[in-house]
Scaffold this motif. Structure first.
Motif, mmCIF file in Angstrom:
data_model
loop_
_atom_site.group_PDB
_atom_site.id
_atom_site.type_symbol
_atom_site.label_atom_id
_atom_site.label_comp_id
_atom_site.label_asym_id
_atom_site.label_seq_id
_atom_site.Cartn_x
_atom_site.Cartn_y
_atom_site.Cartn_z
ATOM 1 N N MET A 411 0.832 -1.209 0.000
ATOM 2 C CA MET A 411 0.000 0.000 0.000
ATOM 3 C C MET A 411 0.868 1.261 0.000
ATOM 4 O O MET A 411 0.521 2.272 -0.626
ATOM 5 C CB MET A 411 -0.930 -0.001 1.212
ATOM 6 C CG MET A 411 -1.964 -1.129 1.202
ATOM 7 S SD MET A 411 -3.019 -1.153 -0.270
ATOM 8 C CE MET A 411 -3.982 0.351 -0.029
ATOM 9 N N ASN A 412 2.021 1.216 0.684
ATOM 10 C CA ASN A 412 2.946 2.346 0.634
ATOM 11 C C ASN A 412 3.518 2.530 -0.763
ATOM 12 O O ASN A 412 3.741 3.662 -1.210
ATOM 13 C CB ASN A 412 4.074 2.151 1.647
ATOM 14 C CG ASN A 412 3.619 2.360 3.081
ATOM 15 O OD1 ASN A 412 2.583 2.971 3.329
ATOM 16 N ND2 ASN A 412 4.388 1.849 4.037
ATOM 17 N N ASP A 413 3.780 1.422 -1.455
ATOM 18 C CA ASP A 413 4.230 1.514 -2.848
ATOM 19 C C ASP A 413 3.207 2.251 -3.705
ATOM 20 O O ASP A 413 3.565 3.063 -4.570
ATOM 21 C CB ASP A 413 4.465 0.111 -3.426
ATOM 22 C CG ASP A 413 5.762 -0.526 -2.949
ATOM 23 O OD1 ASP A 413 6.721 0.219 -2.689
ATOM 24 O OD2 ASP A 413 5.811 -1.762 -2.847
ATOM 25 N N LEU A 414 1.927 1.968 -3.485
ATOM 26 C CA LEU A 414 0.881 2.650 -4.253
ATOM 27 C C LEU A 414 0.882 4.148 -3.961
ATOM 28 O O LEU A 414 0.696 4.967 -4.874
ATOM 29 C CB LEU A 414 -0.489 2.046 -3.924
ATOM 30 C CG LEU A 414 -0.703 0.580 -4.300
ATOM 31 C CD1 LEU A 414 -2.114 0.131 -3.924
ATOM 32 C CD2 LEU A 414 -0.461 0.356 -5.783
ATOM 33 N N ALA A 415 1.084 4.511 -2.691
ATOM 34 C CA ALA A 415 1.161 5.934 -2.352
ATOM 35 C C ALA A 415 2.372 6.590 -3.012
ATOM 36 O O ALA A 415 2.290 7.731 -3.500
ATOM 37 C CB ALA A 415 1.234 6.092 -0.827
ATOM 38 N N MET A 416 3.493 5.889 -3.076
ATOM 39 C CA MET A 416 4.680 6.432 -3.736
ATOM 40 C C MET A 416 4.456 6.564 -5.237
ATOM 41 O O MET A 416 4.928 7.524 -5.867
ATOM 42 C CB MET A 416 5.894 5.534 -3.459
ATOM 43 C CG MET A 416 6.473 5.667 -2.061
ATOM 44 S SD MET A 416 6.956 7.365 -1.626
ATOM 45 C CE MET A 416 8.095 7.776 -2.956
ATOM 46 N N ALA A 417 3.727 5.615 -5.828
ATOM 47 C CA ALA A 417 3.430 5.709 -7.266
ATOM 48 C C ALA A 417 2.654 6.980 -7.563
ATOM 49 O O ALA A 417 2.910 7.667 -8.572
ATOM 50 C CB ALA A 417 2.641 4.482 -7.710
ATOM 51 N N PRO A 426 6.570 9.161 -14.778
ATOM 52 C CA PRO A 426 5.780 7.934 -14.986
ATOM 53 C C PRO A 426 6.609 6.657 -14.932
ATOM 54 O O PRO A 426 6.082 5.598 -14.599
ATOM 55 C CB PRO A 426 5.163 8.142 -16.374
ATOM 56 C CG PRO A 426 6.083 9.100 -17.059
ATOM 57 C CD PRO A 426 6.614 10.001 -15.984
ATOM 58 N N VAL A 427 7.907 6.741 -15.245
ATOM 59 C CA VAL A 427 8.739 5.534 -15.221
ATOM 60 C C VAL A 427 8.864 4.999 -13.797
ATOM 61 O O VAL A 427 8.654 3.809 -13.529
ATOM 62 C CB VAL A 427 10.131 5.832 -15.817
ATOM 63 C CG1 VAL A 427 11.042 4.609 -15.658
ATOM 64 C CG2 VAL A 427 10.012 6.208 -17.285
ATOM 65 N N ARG A 428 9.186 5.898 -12.851
ATOM 66 C CA ARG A 428 9.308 5.448 -11.462
ATOM 67 C C ARG A 428 7.931 5.145 -10.853
ATOM 68 O O ARG A 428 7.819 4.305 -9.959
ATOM 69 C CB ARG A 428 10.056 6.494 -10.634
ATOM 70 C CG ARG A 428 11.505 6.693 -11.067
ATOM 71 C CD ARG A 428 12.291 7.460 -10.022
ATOM 72 N NE ARG A 428 12.578 6.633 -8.851
ATOM 73 C CZ ARG A 428 13.084 7.120 -7.712
ATOM 74 N NH1 ARG A 428 13.307 8.430 -7.592
ATOM 75 N NH2 ARG A 428 13.334 6.322 -6.693
ATOM 76 N N ALA A 429 6.886 5.826 -11.361
ATOM 77 C CA ALA A 429 5.529 5.505 -10.897
ATOM 78 C C ALA A 429 5.192 4.063 -11.254
ATOM 79 O O ALA A 429 4.660 3.311 -10.425
ATOM 80 C CB ALA A 429 4.518 6.461 -11.523
#
Length: 618
Positions: A411-417, A426-429
């Protein structure tokens, strides 16, 4: 900023001297610089507790910096739609599910609509609780000094708040509710902050007009919606005077919201606490306390129209399934139990039952449900959004993988995206979204958000197909999630001109779910029949109707009649083919073989009558 450790009080005070936008920007720069994605089953830096605390701190500052005008635009997006055929604008009331004929409005129109006086008046009249108004300024100004301080200094509150807040919440009113509770009960705030969050997110929209269900005259229901501070103080008082079956402080907000949505008079709650007494492990007995009245079904008296719809009257006079389910649902909430009122379509028509949280880790979702009727899915209302939530979705929300650190990291990954995409990377997202999927493959939000991202950024068609194909394999144990990605896969095949592959995927959906999850099979069957009707080819629609009737009709029962049969019959009658419509009804009766006097039997009789009278199918 040192993200290897949580922010200390001095650091928070130092940051707080700046504006919320500046603080959010500074923290986001540090988060993006430090971010490292994870791998399969192994979290990256998002799994680090200190990083997670900083991320929530950023989200709190970013939220407080937002203008209320942006939230008004979101409210317009949730309630205003355009009909595809006529291009007219429609407003959807609270609790109404968007019909397929309505499409979302383009982003280019939303901002102007959010400033239009008539649009704003309509939102204040029907999208907000009575007496509420669309605010101006920023969310930080709505929150006020004390609540804003909680956003900056209370990590446990932030974590619970952001794990609960959804994109269907009207954030200004959520914050206003939290502020009212905090300022009225500061001494109980941190002890009962989960309760405060649940009350805040449930009370940010009006009750649907049909609450608690459509088979009772609304004026007979003893409804009461006190202020959020009064709701909070009543639940705290009940909890501390040992009137409840367990401690409300031990439940998360996403379970407490199914307790506090008991919008009936305090006398109803008191009556239930005194007169409905069952241990939590056997609270299913509350359903059968209401004597069933089969004569009401036989005489088609489906609606409660006479005496006040109180728990005492329901138990004294008896009722039908909706009354039994409502009685048990409200009685459970009065005792502090999360409960839901379910409806579903089975072999012989519709039915209602209830579910409750039997233990902290176990939902009992089929109290009063008839196993032999094959109710593939039960639909309840999520009080946070007043949109349908199924028993299968609820079980998924209570799944044990959500308690694991891998899920939190995902879920933290989604917030970082979201941070990367907002900052034009967009690449790092995409890398963060891929990390969310790989870190916790069971997380449905990760799969859904990456699929939406690939579509939104026009990723190559083959990449999107491979992604959804992988999702169907990895999520195969959950039919709802699997079908969601199979449907996306079929649409991609169709967009690329491969109708054969699209049909193959849809046939697989129908075949896989024809016994245990007929609701999913019926959904695809309805799409195929409606597509033929929309093209004007009634012969093709008839062919598809009969094919699906013989394939899934026997198990689908009421769902098939409602979603596939009725639209097909309406199309036939609209074109003057009443005789053909009556033959279709005869075929359904033969195939479905409903019991005499059942709800499905009566529904088919009503359809037969409508064809004879040459009127529109009800």
């Amino acid at each position: 900023l040192d993200l290897s450790r949580p922010p200390d009080p001095q650091e928070i005070r130092s940051l707080a001297t700046d504006s919320y936008p500046a603080v959010a920007h500074k923290i986001s720069e540090a988060l993006m610089a430090a971010y490292v994605p994870g791998a399969r089953g192994r979290p990256g830096i998002s799994g680090n507790p200190a990083f997670s605390t900083w991320l929530d701190f950023y989200r709190g500052c970013e939220l407080l910096a937002r203008p209320c005008s942006a939230e008004t635009i979101s409210l317009v997006r949730r309630h205003f739609f355009r009909e595809q055929a006529t291009r007219k604008i429609f407003f959807l009331e609270t609790g109404v599910v968007r019909p397929e004929a309505l499409e979302s409005l383009p982003e280019s129109e939303l901002a102007a609509m959010a400033e239009h006086p008539q649009i704003r008046a309509r939102l204040e009249e029907a999208a907000l609780p009575p007496g509420s108004a669309l605010p101006s300024g920023t969310l930080g100004e709505i929150a006020g000094e004390k609540l804003s301080a909680e956003f900056l200094s209370n990590p446990s509150f932030l974590a619970a708040f952001f794990s609960t807040l959804s994109d269907r919440d009207y954030t200004p009113l959520v914050l206003k509710n939290l502020r009212e509770i905090l300022e009225s009960q500061p001494g109980k705030w941190r002890e009962y902050q989960n309760l405060a969050i649940a009350i805040a997110v449930v009370n940010d929209s009006p009750l649907p007009e049909f609450w608690p269900h459509i088979q009772v005259t609304p004026s007979l229901v003893p409804k009461e919606i006190p202020s959020v501070s009064t709701q909070f103080s009543r639940w705290v008082a009940a909890n501390e005077s040992s009137k409840l079956d367990h401690d409300l402080r031990k439940l998360p907000p996403d379970q407490l919201k199914f307790v506090i949505d008991a919008f009936v008079s305090e006398s109803e709650i008191d009556w239930a606490r005194k007169n409905v007494r069952h241990p939590r492990s056997r609270f299913d007995r509350a359903f059968s306390e209401v004597a069933y009245q089969p004569d009401r079904i036989k005489n088609k008296r489906f609606f409660w129209k006479a005496s006040p719809y109180t728990l005492e009257n329901i138990r004294r006079t008896g009722g039908i399934c909706v009354d039994q389910a409502y009685y048990a649902m409200i009685a459970g909430k009065a005792h502090g139990l999360p409960t839901l009122f379910f409806t579903g379509q089975g072999k012989d028509g519709g039915h209602a039952w209830f579910g409750y949280l039997k233990r902290e880790d176990k939902w009992e979702l089929d109290v009063g449900r008839y196993a032999q009727q094959n109710y593939a899915v039960g639909q309840a209302l999520d009080p946070q959004s007043w949109q349908p939530i199924s028993d299968h979705q609820l079980q998924l929300l209570a799944a044990h993988f959500r308690d694991k650190p891998e899920f939190a990291a995902s879920m933290n990954d989604l917030a970082m995206a979201a941070i990367f995409e907002k900052n034009g990377d967009p690449v790092r997202a995409d890398a963060a979204l891929a990390s969310a999927v790989q870190t916790c493959p069971k997380n449905p939000d990760a799969w859904e958000q990456r699929g939406e991202f690939l579509a939104r950024t026009n990723a190559p068609m083959e990449q999107q197909r491979q992604f959804h194909d992988e999702a169907t394999r990895r999520l195969g144990s959950s039919p709802d999630l699997k079908v969601r990605h199979q449907t996306a896969l079929a649409n991609l095949h169709r967009e690329s001109g491969d109708q054969s592959s699209a049909n193959k995927v849809e046939r697989a959906i129908i075949t896989q779910n024809r016994r245990d999850r007929t609701d999913l099979s019926v959904g695809i069957a309805a799409q195929k029949v409606n597509a033929a009707i929309a093209s004007g080819d009634l012969d093709a629609a008839a062919s598809e109707f009969h094919r699906q009737l013989h394939s899934i009709g026997e198990n689908a029962g009421g769902d098939f009649v409602k979603q596939v049969g009725v639209p097909f019959l309406e199309a036939l009658m609209k074109n003057g083919q009443n005789t053909r419509a009556r033959r279709a009804i005869d075929t359904m009766r033969q195939q479905l073989a409903p019991d005499h006097g059942s709800l499905l039997d009566m529904a088919l009789r009503e359809l037969e009558l409508s064809t004879k009278n040459r009127t529109k199918v009800p």
